[in-house]
Design a protein around this motif. Structure first.
Motif, PDB file in Angstrom:
ATOM      1  N   UNK A   1      56.771  28.305  74.494  1.00  0.00           N
ATOM      2  CA  UNK A   1      56.630  29.762  74.356  1.00  0.00           C
ATOM      3  C   UNK A   1      57.955  30.377  73.903  1.00  0.00           C
ATOM      4  N   UNK A   2      59.031  29.970  74.574  1.00  0.00           N
ATOM      5  CA  UNK A   2      60.352  30.525  74.283  1.00  0.00           C
ATOM      6  C   UNK A   2      60.757  30.286  72.828  1.00  0.00           C
TER       7      UNK A   2
ATOM      8  N   UNK B   1      49.134  38.452  62.480  1.00  0.00           N
ATOM      9  CA  UNK B   1      48.295  39.376  63.240  1.00  0.00           C
ATOM     10  C   UNK B   1      47.210  39.939  62.341  1.00  0.00           C
ATOM     11  N   UNK B   2      46.041  40.137  62.904  1.00  0.00           N
ATOM     12  CA  UNK B   2      44.963  40.809  62.181  1.00  0.00           C
ATOM     13  C   UNK B   2      45.420  42.207  61.790  1.00  0.00           C
ATOM     14  N   UNK B   3      45.172  42.639  60.536  1.00  0.00           N
ATOM     15  CA  UNK B   3      45.572  43.992  60.120  1.00  0.00           C
ATOM     16  C   UNK B   3      44.997  45.087  61.017  1.00  0.00           C
ATOM     17  N   UNK B   4      43.752  44.895  61.483  1.00  0.00           N
ATOM     18  CA  UNK B   4      43.131  45.875  62.378  1.00  0.00           C
ATOM     19  C   UNK B   4      43.888  45.956  63.698  1.00  0.00           C
TER      20      UNK B   4
ATOM     21  N   UNK C   1      55.900  42.933  70.166  1.00  0.00           N
ATOM     22  CA  UNK C   1      55.217  42.792  71.455  1.00  0.00           C
ATOM     23  C   UNK C   1      53.875  42.086  71.274  1.00  0.00           C
ATOM     24  N   UNK C   2      53.122  42.483  70.243  1.00  0.00           N
ATOM     25  CA  UNK C   2      51.805  41.878  69.996  1.00  0.00           C
ATOM     26  C   UNK C   2      51.930  40.405  69.624  1.00  0.00           C
ATOM     27  N   UNK C   3      52.927  40.073  68.805  1.00  0.00           N
ATOM     28  CA  UNK C   3      53.133  38.670  68.423  1.00  0.00           C
ATOM     29  C   UNK C   3      53.505  37.837  69.639  1.00  0.00           C
ATOM     30  N   UNK C   4      54.373  38.367  70.494  1.00  0.00           N
ATOM     31  CA  UNK C   4      54.753  37.658  71.722  1.00  0.00           C
ATOM     32  C   UNK C   4      53.527  37.438  72.607  1.00  0.00           C
ATOM     33  N   UNK C   5      52.648  38.457  72.676  1.00  0.00           N
ATOM     34  CA  UNK C   5      51.408  38.338  73.452  1.00  0.00           C
ATOM     35  C   UNK C   5      50.522  37.221  72.893  1.00  0.00           C
ATOM     36  N   UNK C   6      50.406  37.147  71.558  1.00  0.00           N
ATOM     37  CA  UNK C   6      49.614  36.088  70.919  1.00  0.00           C
ATOM     38  C   UNK C   6      50.196  34.715  71.236  1.00  0.00           C
TER      39      UNK C   6
END
Length: 343
Positions: free
Chosen positions: A186-187, A288-291, A315-320
């Motif tokens: 993850x890191x 990431x999905x454009x939507x 943040x979203x990429x880290x969540x993925x």
């Protein structure tokens, strides 16, 4: 089923409330984490140089990397603030070109745009667009002390983190090995994403700066920094990073030809770097999905303003990345990704 849904909605609502009212602490902590990841990347790069690897201990390399990073950020922050203030104070200098552009539109297309401009655009101050960005940057720099404080404690915690985890599950060595491997994956997945994205955005900004300088566009450093920043936002950010300098070029020179050329060349840089170079380095697994990108942009923008919009995609990429490492949350990562391919 209803009970589960109710619990889920309560948890989500509570999380949103915490994010909104706790932003004064959470935002500096997130920037501290990003600083920590960046320093780790720079330290890893320094290890590839034999002189640094053989003669400098790890903590010295981290200190050097941190100092270099702070100096670079401070340097560009001063340039950007200076450019923003200058643009805000000198926007009246372009009023003559606005009249010239209106005249060209009227003669070229045979339409009367002067009345519409007089009734609408003249009521709009450029400060209305600049102030949110200025406030966001001021907020980040204003929290610099707290960010550094968090970063220092993260670095201290890093030294003993594995020991603590090992003591927690010392009776299950296999479980520790698996957890340690997952955390490490993850890191370094996050570090790899941030590193590659930063290099790609930096390359896009530098190439765009060269183009803007060749055309003589004012405040080229500011526009290059804005392009660098917006490049972290997929699709929308690239489009805005192309449109803004082109529109300013139109205001500065009052010529459509130069505006179109700047738009075309900067747009080509975005397409070539974003569609060919970045996928080659990054791969498609974390796109990431454009939507989802738009939803994340709106969500974090509503909660944290312009700062939230800047942080939304990282943040979203880290969540993925985190969700992709566990079987129970892997479907979430697939839904958030562009093509559903998760490593």
């Amino acid at each position: 089923m209803l009970s589960r849904t109710a619990h889920f909605l309560i948890v989500i609502s509570l999380l949103v409330v915490i994010l909104y009212y706790g932003q004064s602490i959470i935002i500096p902590f997130i920037f501290a984490l990003l600083l920590w990841f960046t320093v780790r990347i720079l330290t890893a790069l320094a290890d590839k140089i034999s002189f640094f690897k053989n003669y400098f201990p790890k903590w010295v390399k981290k200190v050097i990397s941190t100092v270099i990073l702070i100096v670079v950020i401070t340097f560009f922050a001063q340039i950007v603030f200076s450019s923003i203030n200058t643009i805000a104070k000198s926007h009246q200098n372009y009023d003559e070109n606005i009249e010239l552009i209106i005249g060209k539109i009227n003669s070229q297309f045979g339409i009367d745009t002067k009345n519409w401009v007089d009734n609408n655009l003249k009521k709009i101050e450029i400060n209305q667009f600049i102030n949110p960005l200025l406030d966001a940057l001021s907020s980040i720099l204003g929290n610099a002390f707290m960010i550094m404080l968090f970063a220092i404690f993260i670095f201290i915690e890093e030294a003993n983190f594995q020991t603590k985890i090992k003591q927690l599950i010392e009776r299950r060595p296999q479980r520790f090995s698996k957890l340690n491997t997952t955390l490490s994956k993850i890191e370094w997945s996050i570090a790899r994403y941030l590193g590659i994205k930063t290099i790609v955005s930096l390359l896009t900004g530098i190439l765009s700066f060269i183009v803007l300088k060749i055309f003589g566009v004012h405040y080229a450093v500011f526009w290059a920094f804005l392009i660098f920043l917006l490049n972290f936002i997929p699709t929308i950010g690239s489009l805005l990073a192309t449109v803004f300098p082109a529109l300013f070029c139109l205001l500065q020179f009052g010529e459509f030809s130069q505006c179109i050329m700047v738009f075309f060349i900067v747009g080509c840089i975005q397409v070539l770097v974003g569609n060919f170079l970045e996928p080659k380095w990054m791969g498609n697994s974390m796109n990431i999905s454009p939507l989802i990108a738009i939803v994340a942009l709106v969500f974090w923008g509503v909660i944290w303003g312009t700062t939230g919009m800047i942080l939304s995609i990282p943040i979203t990429v880290i969540l993925i990345i985190v969700c992709s490492q566990f079987q129970s949350t892997k479907p979430i990562a697939m839904l958030l990704s562009e093509k559903g391919k998760i490593k």
